[in-house]
Design a protein around this motif. Structure first.
Motif, short mmCIF file in Angstrom:
data_model
loop_
_atom_site.label_atom_id
_atom_site.label_comp_id
_atom_site.label_asym_id
_atom_site.label_seq_id
_atom_site.Cartn_x
_atom_site.Cartn_y
_atom_site.Cartn_z
N GLU A 1 -10.71 13.60 4.84
CA GLU A 1 -11.04 12.78 3.66
C GLU A 1 -9.78 12.18 3.04
N GLN A 2 -8.74 13.02 2.88
CA GLN A 2 -7.48 12.53 2.30
C GLN A 2 -6.76 11.57 3.25
N GLN A 3 -6.77 11.90 4.53
CA GLN A 3 -6.08 11.03 5.50
C GLN A 3 -6.75 9.66 5.57
N ALA A 4 -8.08 9.64 5.51
CA ALA A 4 -8.79 8.36 5.55
C ALA A 4 -8.55 7.57 4.27
N ALA A 5 -8.57 8.26 3.13
CA ALA A 5 -8.32 7.57 1.86
C ALA A 5 -6.92 6.98 1.85
N LEU B 1 -12.28 14.98 15.42
CA LEU B 1 -13.09 15.00 14.19
C LEU B 1 -14.57 14.98 14.52
N THR B 2 -15.36 15.42 13.56
CA THR B 2 -16.81 15.31 13.70
C THR B 2 -17.21 13.84 13.55
N PRO B 3 -18.42 13.48 14.00
CA PRO B 3 -18.86 12.08 13.81
C PRO B 3 -18.80 11.63 12.36
N THR B 4 -19.17 12.53 11.45
CA THR B 4 -19.12 12.15 10.03
C THR B 4 -17.68 11.88 9.60
N GLN B 5 -16.77 12.72 10.06
CA GLN B 5 -15.36 12.51 9.70
C GLN B 5 -14.80 11.25 10.36
N GLN B 6 -15.19 11.03 11.61
CA GLN B 6 -14.73 9.81 12.29
C GLN B 6 -15.22 8.56 11.56
N GLN C 1 -15.02 3.25 8.74
CA GLN C 1 -15.41 2.41 7.61
C GLN C 1 -14.22 1.74 6.92
N LEU C 2 -13.02 2.08 7.34
CA LEU C 2 -11.85 1.43 6.74
C LEU C 2 -11.88 -0.06 7.04
N PRO C 3 -11.49 -0.89 6.10
CA PRO C 3 -11.54 -2.33 6.32
C PRO C 3 -10.62 -2.75 7.47
N GLU C 4 -11.15 -3.61 8.35
CA GLU C 4 -10.31 -4.13 9.44
C GLU C 4 -9.36 -5.17 8.88
N SER C 5 -8.15 -5.13 9.39
CA SER C 5 -7.15 -6.06 8.88
C SER C 5 -7.09 -7.33 9.74
N PRO C 6 -7.09 -8.49 9.11
CA PRO C 6 -6.89 -9.72 9.88
C PRO C 6 -5.43 -9.92 10.28
N ILE C 7 -4.57 -9.05 9.76
CA ILE C 7 -3.13 -9.20 9.99
C ILE C 7 -2.61 -8.16 10.98
N VAL C 8 -3.00 -6.92 10.77
CA VAL C 8 -2.39 -5.80 11.50
C VAL C 8 -3.35 -5.25 12.55
N PRO C 9 -2.94 -5.18 13.81
CA PRO C 9 -3.79 -4.54 14.82
C PRO C 9 -3.90 -3.05 14.56
N ASP C 10 -4.84 -2.38 15.23
CA ASP C 10 -4.98 -0.95 14.99
C ASP C 10 -3.76 -0.20 15.51
N TYR C 11 -3.66 1.07 15.09
CA TYR C 11 -2.46 1.85 15.40
C TYR C 11 -2.26 2.02 16.90
N GLU C 12 -3.35 2.16 17.65
CA GLU C 12 -3.24 2.34 19.10
C GLU C 12 -2.54 1.13 19.73
N GLU C 13 -2.91 -0.06 19.32
CA GLU C 13 -2.26 -1.26 19.88
C GLU C 13 -0.83 -1.39 19.35
#
Length: 415
Positions: free
Chosen positions: A342-346, A364-369, A374-386
């Motif tokens: 919860e804190q890491q996602a926030a 993580l559990t599906p609920t935690q995932q 649900q975090l907003p996708e960024s039009p600027i920054v690719p995800d951390y994996e990329e």
């Protein structure tokens, strides 16, 4: 920082390092032992009830301050622990306080937790200033990848359970897509672009944290790749790999903004040049904050992230627990809460702070995932994996002041 992502930004300032070394000289081999040892986390929770935890952290990051005050502290209060943020100008100030109190024989230290990594951590570990082996007690450590190299070593110093992971950072370049339609794809390409476009590129002058990271990246590039330079510092390795980087930067100087007569003092100053259209490429160790900077108008809407084929350096920030912390149990509770999904996602939400999680979301559990989905996708920054593709870890912390000082002598002081 400015938008800040990693506290060691201010940690490598030479005066601070010198002060640390001075105190360390008188304090190495601290004899103070932890007041309590715990066998289970239930014992930690029982001991933590009613404690007040003083978290010492860089105070110049408004979003980081707000996250701690408005998100983390209320969660700690729900578990019976009061979290009090102690803002400091430089992270070594916190370690200096710990070392001074250890030197005075205090077992009820005033510092319970420090946002730390890099040389602050390695210096404190050398001085036996940290409690170690406690992070295995934290239930939320099960959500981290036990083999993640970024969590096992802090600038080349083994973590050994002496600090709990907090968030990750990834050094990243970004550019103005209105000005650059065919962006370079390697660090060597960036330097070639700078030479072909005089006055449109610069970097913060080391020992500023961002400029210092750029300097290390140039050294790895001129060495032929991150795997060519040994992680531990040695005079021999420095003599083999540093000169080519320093020569490259010295030769680049006439092509820099204002022909290298002056350098931006820090990342904020570089961002201002970028926003004002004076340079077309900039850099950051906290790309997750770019979304908010563009959204707020601090950076132009044409800002785009530039990923490099060879990858860039990444690291993690941690929470370190002094060996003489007066409220150690409460500090462990706070560190565990900070690791919760919860804190890491926030904290990962750009609207809150925008810091990459240290959790392995596959655990993580599906609920935690779903919290992260649900975090907003960024039009600027690719995800951390990329963003972290082909990433490499930081060099040993001793490389940092050595390279910074060599840059000051060979590049900044060149006629």
């Amino acid at each position: 920082m400015y938008p800040s992502f990693s506290p060691e930004r201010r940690r490598f300032l030479l005066p601070a390092a010198a002060a640390l070394a001075l105190v360390l000289t008188g304090c190495s081999g601290a004899s103070v032992e932890p007041a309590e040892n715990f066998g289970t986390f239930d014992e930690v929770l029982a001991a933590a009830a009613g404690q007040t935890v003083d978290l010492w952290m860089f105070g110049g990051d408004a979003k980081g301050n707000a996250y701690v005050d408005d998100v983390l502290a209320p969660a700690a209060q729900d578990q019976g622990v009061t979290l009090r943020r102690v803002p400091i100008a430089d992270t070594p100030d916190a370690l200096n306080r710990v070392l001074s109190e250890l030197q005075a024989g205090r077992s009820d230290g005033s510092v319970d937790l420090i946002w730390a990594n890099g040389s602050t951590f390695s210096t404190g570990k050398q001085a036996q200033a940290w409690q170690c082996g406690w992070t295995d007690l934290l239930p939320n450590m099960r959500y981290t990848d036990q083999d993640d190299p970024l969590l096992l070593n802090d600038f080349g110093t083994p973590v050994d359970g002496c600090e709990a992971p907090w968030h990750k950072a990834q050094f990243t370049f970004f550019y103005n897509s209105d000005a650059i339609t065919d962006p370079p794809t390697s660090l060597e390409g960036i330097l070639e672009w700078a030479r072909a476009n005089p006055g449109r590129f610069t970097y913060p002058g080391p020992p500023d944290f961002t400029g210092s990271v750029f300097l290390r990246e140039v050294m790895l590039s001129t060495a032929g790749g991150a795997d060519q330079v040994p992680l531990p510092y040695s005079d021999e390795a420095f003599s083999e790999y540093a000169p080519a980087a320093l020569q490259t930067l010295e030769e680049l100087e006439p092509s820099l903004w204002r022909e290298g007569a002056t350098y931006p003092r820090d990342e904020q100053a570089l961002n201002t040049l970028f926003a004002d259209g004076e340079v077309d490429i900039a850099m950051t160790y906290g790309p997750a904050t770019l979304t908010d900077l563009v959204g707020s108008g601090a950076l132009p809407p044409s800002t785009k992230v530039l990923t490099l084929e060879e990858g860039t350096v990444g690291n993690a920030s941690f929470l370190a627990l002094p060996v003489n912390a007066a409220d150690a149990a409460g500090a462990m509770v706070v560190a565990n809460i900070a690791l919760s999904p919860e804190q890491q996602a926030a904290k990962a939400d750009p609207g809150t702070w925008g810091q990459f999680t240290v959790l392995d979301t596959d655990l993580l559990t599906p609920t935690q995932q779903n919290l992260f989905a649900q975090l907003p996708e960024s039009p600027i920054v690719p995800d951390y994996e990329e963003l972290s593709r082909n990433a490499h870890g930081e060099l040993g912390s001793e490389w940092v002041p050595a390279l910074n000082e060599a840059w000051r002598q060979d590049v900044a002081s060149a006629p």
